[in-house]
Enzyme design. Structure first.
Site, short mmCIF file in Angstrom:
data_model
loop_
_atom_site.label_atom_id
_atom_site.label_comp_id
_atom_site.label_asym_id
_atom_site.label_seq_id
_atom_site.Cartn_x
_atom_site.Cartn_y
_atom_site.Cartn_z
N ASP A 238 41.97 37.05 45.91
CA ASP A 238 41.46 36.13 44.90
C ASP A 238 40.09 36.60 44.42
O ASP A 238 39.09 36.41 45.12
CB ASP A 238 41.36 34.73 45.49
CG ASP A 238 40.91 33.68 44.49
OD1 ASP A 238 40.84 33.99 43.28
OD2 ASP A 238 40.65 32.54 44.92
N HIS B 184 40.64 36.09 36.09
CA HIS B 184 39.20 36.03 36.30
C HIS B 184 38.75 37.14 37.24
O HIS B 184 39.53 37.68 38.03
CB HIS B 184 38.78 34.64 36.81
CG HIS B 184 39.04 34.35 38.24
ND1 HIS B 184 38.13 34.64 39.24
CD2 HIS B 184 40.09 33.77 38.87
CE1 HIS B 184 38.61 34.23 40.40
NE2 HIS B 184 39.80 33.70 40.20
N GLU C 219 35.01 31.68 36.99
CA GLU C 219 36.15 30.80 37.27
C GLU C 219 35.97 30.03 38.55
O GLU C 219 36.32 28.84 38.64
CB GLU C 219 37.44 31.64 37.33
CG GLU C 219 38.73 30.80 37.44
CD GLU C 219 39.10 30.44 38.86
OE1 GLU C 219 40.03 29.62 39.03
OE2 GLU C 219 38.50 30.96 39.82
N GLU C 220 35.42 30.70 39.57
CA GLU C 220 35.34 30.07 40.88
C GLU C 220 34.46 28.82 40.88
O GLU C 220 34.70 27.89 41.65
CB GLU C 220 34.84 31.08 41.92
CG GLU C 220 35.78 32.25 42.19
CD GLU C 220 37.06 31.84 42.90
OE1 GLU C 220 37.29 30.63 43.09
OE2 GLU C 220 37.84 32.74 43.26
N HIS D 8 38.92 32.65 50.28
CA HIS D 8 37.51 32.45 49.91
C HIS D 8 36.53 32.86 51.01
O HIS D 8 35.38 32.41 51.01
CB HIS D 8 37.27 31.00 49.51
CG HIS D 8 37.79 30.66 48.15
ND1 HIS D 8 37.59 29.43 47.55
CD2 HIS D 8 38.51 31.37 47.25
CE1 HIS D 8 38.16 29.41 46.36
NE2 HIS D 8 38.73 30.59 46.16
N ASP E 134 46.03 34.68 38.48
CA ASP E 134 44.79 34.52 39.25
C ASP E 134 44.93 35.36 40.51
O ASP E 134 44.58 36.54 40.53
CB ASP E 134 44.59 33.04 39.57
CG ASP E 134 43.21 32.74 40.15
OD1 ASP E 134 42.70 33.58 40.90
OD2 ASP E 134 42.66 31.65 39.88
#
Length: 811
Positions: free
Chosen positions: A527, A517, A564-565, A673, A593
């Site tokens: 990420d 993604h 995706e998130e 994140h 990922d």
């Protein structure tokens, strides 16, 4: 501060930029899937990259080429630098690369080489059919008119040549009828030795290319549905095109997304007045202000809009058990604001919010505790790899265990123009109370305010690592906290998958699908940027092979997923849009990922175990060139766990039944994140030198080669059966441990018997593969038509196995 929409949210009046707005040219081979409403204006393209342009309708400000971090100009062409000036030179290199590892000359490899040698022999026959055939004009000139028929004298040279043509055709036909050359279905056009292909992949993965890919991909924040992520999609699309992939284009879905407002989120102690306090909420600027690098506001994806107040209650990790313990101790949770920490006994943030709602809380605050990912683990960023005190873990609170993909179109694709939509209200996939994430810097003030309220916490498992805090539970008399979450909610926001393909030669309808993604909560260094950077290098390598004339047996599809998130949206909508095709024709899905955050290789998906071990045996450890990743894997007695539910493999495995694998190099906690997960963190702490990125690219590319090009699909049914039997044994032990004299007897003997039969049948099924190998080897590397047909059917049975495990009819 006046509420206003955050800059990276689309307004209805803000046009989606076209390809011409993001790039200067469009190859003719590209295929577009954009909606009809999207337009192209050269003036807009110039404006997209112009510095200092005022945002349109307060919309997202796109990146500029004058970015102080780095310029797009420093990047090489995304197809990577090459030492070869032509496809012919690359062909020569691969053909001459007769490099093999000691002991790697397996029987299957020798068979492949025999078939390849036969291919070369056939292709070397230069039959001059074209020059022997007389032209139409010559034939018409030679046809005699009726008065001259009796005087006609045949040209025996021409007759002889025509006879020779029919003779050669007859001999070739006779060979195939007699099965001497019955290799029907086996690719006869591939001129490359399998070992040479693998050696080429290993030797040409470039760590510098991967580093440059990541630096480009992290220049600006790119949440799903924003111009930043659309701009990045166009760059990925161009990379696919330059690599030479086929059927390259964007796939659009219009889905439900939420975005934060500036000034729309607030956490505050409002009573008693002497404790009045307001949380900062936002992270500090990650880059110097003069760089003008925009970064994402703090919020939860799919969170509920709301403005609630209530007494503050601390509930440890926010599990159902944690809330039940509070209730059992006499703490009234009704109407409270629950404060919980990430990780622990409840790792899913959505289920923390769900548990709080079930306990009666009016809102939920989730904070990052330094005991889990901060200074108590090690030096925080920028001096170390861990979360600083102001870092916030964003993330989705969607109930993906109930609804995966777009929450308003469960079970069907949310294509542009699709009229069916579920309601946001009472949606099982969305939370029922507002929530927000916080840094421990802000949580500290809330925890300190609980002193003397409720029960003092003595259990060390419930005490976090926030300094200068006396840990209390709080109760109905705790300070009153305000939780405000006023946000933008877009029921139809465009997201874009980027797709490209290499069409197979033997079974072009069957596909190996490769995905990562693209969207991130902020800059996405690890990420998902590390995975994106690696995938683009893998695409470059396969593009080079394709340009040299190579084709796989089965098609290879590459995908850069969007959304995706939030809830694995892009991949799920893609699967829902072609569900029947995938159930018939998708042989495997290979997902990466987060590619690299450490040095420990990790993989999930037991059915791939044998193929993965074979690949790991070819890739050396970046820290020890004398050891392979397989040796390290086996020394640590690592096993492949089953897949969870946290990435884009979910829809492929759970909806389409496509056998799936997820891979990464794992490591200690990192600024997950948050905006501190950026290129600088990766370059300095995550993988300096990008050697682990290179190793993962090698593993991924070799596994793609194996899955797409081996005659027998390398899925391991016996390992799968063994894992099922092990699971049943664990279940049996669990049942025994929970059984009491008064509890009803649970008999799982029939399940255990079925698992044992599965092991026997799986081993018998794999015996056919060994028999095929022996037969083809003994016939000198030739596969007759019957064996070809059986092999294809055998592969289809393997690919269909997990699809057949689905309860498609809902019974």
């Amino acid at each position: 501060m006046v509420d206003e929409k955050h800059r990276y949210v689309h307004q209805d009046s803000l046009p989606i930029p076209t390809y011409e707005e993001a790039t200067s040219s469009r190859p003719s081979s590209s295929q577009s899937y954009l909606g009809p409403e999207e337009v192209s204006h050269d003036a807009e393209r110039q404006g997209l990259l112009s510095r200092g342009r005022p945002p349109q309708n307060n919309g997202y400000e796109p990146p500029t080429v004058e970015s102080a971090r780095s310029s797009l100009d420093f990047l090489p062409s995304s197809n990577g630098s090459s030492r070869r000036s032509s496809a012919e030179a690359l062909q020569r290199e691969i053909q001459q690369m007769d490099v093999e590892e000691p002991g790697s000359q397996t029987r299957a490899n020798r068979i492949s080489k025999r078939i390849t040698s036969l291919t070369h022999s056939l292709s070397s026959i230069n039959l001059p059919f074209r020059e022997w055939l007389p032209s139409g004009q010559y034939i018409r000139a030679k046809i005699p008119s009726w008065p001259h028929v009796l005087r006609f004298q045949p040209n025996w040279i021409i007759v002889g040549r025509i006879f020779a043509i029919f003779l050669v055709v007859f001999i070739i036909w006779l060979f195939f009828i007699s099965d001497l050359f019955a290799v029907r279905g086996t690719r006869m056009t591939n001129m490359f030795e399998p070992e040479n292909l693998r050696a080429y992949v290993l030797n040409h993965i470039n760590a510098d290319n991967i580093r440059q890919n990541l630096e480009h991909a992290t220049q600006y924040d790119h949440i799903a549905g924003t111009e930043g992520n659309f701009f990045l999609a166009k760059w990925v699309e161009t990379s696919f095109q330059q690599a030479g992939l086929e059927l390259v284009g964007l796939e659009r879905f219009d889905v439900y997304l939420n975005y934060p407002k500036i000034g729309g989120r607030r956490v505050a102690i409002i009573d008693p007045p002497e404790l009045e306090w307001f949380a900062k909420i936002e992270e500090e600027p990650v880059y110097p202000i003069e760089y003008e690098v925009q970064q994402t506001l703090v919020f939860h994806g799919y969170s509920k809009t709301g403005n609630v107040t209530g007494p503050l209650i601390y509930a440890n990790y926010g599990s159902r058990h944690d809330f039940q313990q509070l209730a059992d101790s006499g703490i009234n949770l009704e109407g409270s604001i629950a404060l919980v920490r990430y990780y622990g006994t409840q790792s899913d943030r959505a289920l923390k919010v769900k548990a709080a709602a079930l306990a009666g809380a009016a809102g939920c605050i989730i904070y990052s505790d330094p005991a889990e990912d901060g200074f108590l683990k090690g030096e925080p960023y920028p001096k170390g790899r861990y979360m600083p005190d102001d870092a916030v873990q964003r993330g989705s609170v969607a109930m993906s265990s109930w609804v995966v993909g777009d929450a308003l179109s469960p079970g069907f694709a949310s294509l542009p123009g699709e009229r069916r939509r579920e309601s946001v209200d009472n949606n099982p996939g969305l939370p029922t109370i507002p929530s927000i994430p916080l840094a421990w810097r802000d949580a500290q003030k809330l925890l300190q305010a609980l002193k003397g309220h409720g029960n003092k916490i003595e259990d060390p498992k419930a005490i976090g690592g926030v300094p200068n805090v006396e840990w209390w539970t709080g109760d109905s008399g705790s300070p009153t906290v305000l939780l405000m979450n006023d946000q933008i909610e877009k029921e139809r926001e465009g997201i874009y998958n980027v797709l490209g393909k290499i069409v197979g030669a033997e079974q072009p309808e069957k596909s190996i699908i490769v995905g990562n993604h693209r969207d991130a909560w902020c800059f996405g260094g690890a990420d998902p940027g590390s995975g994106t950077a690696v995938m683009l290098e893998v695409v470059r390598i396969f593009g080079q092979l394709r340009k040299a004339g190579w084709s796989p047996r089965r098609s290879i599809e590459f995908a850069s997923w969007d959304g995706e998130e939030y809830n694995m949206i892009g991949s799920t909508e893609h699967v829902e849009n072609r569900i029947e095709d995938l159930r018939r024709n998708a042989f495997a899905y290979l997902n990466v990922d987060v590619a690299v955050v450490g040095s420990e290789f990790k993989a999930e998906g037991p059915i791939f175990e044998s193929a993965l071990k074979r690949v790991l045996g070819r890739v050396t450890d970046p820290q020890d060139s004398n050891r392979t990743l397989r040796q390290i894997w086996e020394d640590k007695k690592t096993t492949m766990a089953g897949l969870g539910s946290g990435s884009d493999y979910v829809a492929f495995l759970d909806l389409a039944g496509t056998s799936s694998i997820d891979m990464s190099f794992d490591g200690p906690p990192y600024p997950y994140h948050s905006c501190y997960d950026n290129f600088n963190w990766m370059d300095k702490f995550g993988d300096p030198g990008f050697q682990y990125h290179k190793a993962l690219a090698q593993v991924w590319a070799l596994l793609i080669l194996d899955m797409a090009d081996r005659p027998l699909l390398p899925l391991d049914m016996s390992v799968y059966a063994r894992e099922v039997a092990k699971y049943v044994q664990d279940l049996e032990k669990y049942v025994r441990s929970k059984s009491t004299k008064d509890s009803p007897k649970i008999d799982i003997s029939s399940l255990k018997s079925a698992a044992d039969d599965f092991v026997v049948n799986a081993n018998r099924f794999e015996d056919w593969g060994a028999a095929w190998l022996k037969t083809v080897f003994e016939s000198g590397g030739f596969e007759n038509r019957d064996m070809y047909t059986q092999r294809v059917e055998h592969n289809i049975k393997m690919a269909d196995f997990e699809t057949n495990l689905l309860d498609i009819d809902g019974g």
